[in-house]
Design an enzyme around this catalytic site. Structure first.
Site, PDB file in Angstrom:
ATOM      1  CG  HIS B  56      37.389 -49.227  32.940  1.00 49.17           C
ATOM      2  ND1 HIS B  56      38.065 -50.306  32.437  1.00 49.17           N
ATOM      3  CD2 HIS B  56      38.312 -48.508  33.643  1.00 49.17           C
ATOM      4  CE1 HIS B  56      39.335 -50.259  32.813  1.00 49.17           C
ATOM      5  NE2 HIS B  56      39.503 -49.186  33.551  1.00 49.17           N
ATOM      6  CD  GLU B  58      34.239 -51.062  28.779  1.00 51.61           C
ATOM      7  OE1 GLU B  58      34.602 -50.048  29.421  1.00 51.61           O
ATOM      8  OE2 GLU B  58      35.042 -51.810  28.198  1.00 51.61           O
ATOM      9  CB  CYS B  86      39.848 -54.384  30.781  1.00 48.94           C
ATOM     10  SG  CYS B  86      38.776 -53.886  32.144  1.00 48.94           S
ATOM     11  CB  CYS B  89      34.762 -53.975  31.251  1.00 52.12           C
ATOM     12  SG  CYS B  89      35.215 -52.392  32.008  1.00 52.12           S
TER      13      CYS B  89
END
Lengths: 147, 147
Positions: B56, B58, B86, B89
């Site tokens: 992801h 992040e 999420c 993260c």
């Protein structure tokens, strides 16, 4: 017939990884990912060596396992990890769709069961306490040496 | 004096990353990490390209940022991300000790505010809704094209 490939067998492999972490001065958490009774990835915590707070054993094992399989998801695979996954790792376990999660020692301060209980895939099964004492002892010994 | 380096400015930079993700067929989430008004890391979602469900925006930005600083923690730094982080993260944000988290669009299905509300560092501040419409539109457009 005795099945040598049971939960204890794979947790012992995760413990070998945890001890490797301790030998390197890392928080001793180890993980293996198993698919059809074969270990397809093994890893231990490397946050110090990689200078990366995201380099937990489970994260490294998941990234390695999807690489091995060439698949996007780890459906049907099992994760064995010596300590209860944290929120971050539980989220990663959810995204990877791992079907079975087995952990040894509980982590009441950081564990996902308290802080993100719905992070895993809804069909995933969770088993805890396998070789719990050995897994917890690695952590205790490590932090006692640190003091 | 007008300060050009405000939350909107940095969120626009995160949006540029989100659009780069969309151009590559990735879910359009972008992130930048800012330290003393300087962007020290920028990343977008790369789960498809890296075939890694943990890649992801992040996560990639945090790993890059600790590499840039050579520090273990991102205390004093800010994360700008186009969509609410999420659980995974948010856990990583917690471990990295980022001090400020700014996000654009909320994610009611996967966002940490609902599923792991205590994942961040207790002293971290959270600001949401910056360029919310633009951030949400990127996501809507992407999934509409997919159908």
């Amino acid at each position: 017939m005795i099945d040598p490939f049971n939960d204890e067998y794979f947790m012992k492999q995760a413990l070998i990884e945890a001890r490797a972490a301790a030998d390197e001065g890392e928080v001793p958490v180890g993980a293996v990912i198993v698919c059809n009774n074969r270990i397809i990835a093994r890893a231990h915590n490397q946050t110090e060596r990689l200078n990366d707070p995201t380099a937990h054993a489970e994260m490294l094992a998941i990234t390695a396992a999807v690489g091995v399989l060439g698949a996007k998801y780890l459906t049907g695979c099992s994760l064995y990890v010596t300590v209860e996954p944290c929120v971050m790792c539980a989220g990663a376990i959810g995204w990877s769709q791992l079907s079975k999660i087995v952990y040894g020692a509980s982590d009441e301060k950081r564990g996902f069961q308290q802080y993100a209980p719905k992070a895993l895939h809804p069909k995933a099964t969770v088993k805890k306490g396998i070789l719990e004492n050995e897994c917890a002892e690695e952590m205790r010994n490590f932090f006692q040496r640190k003091r």
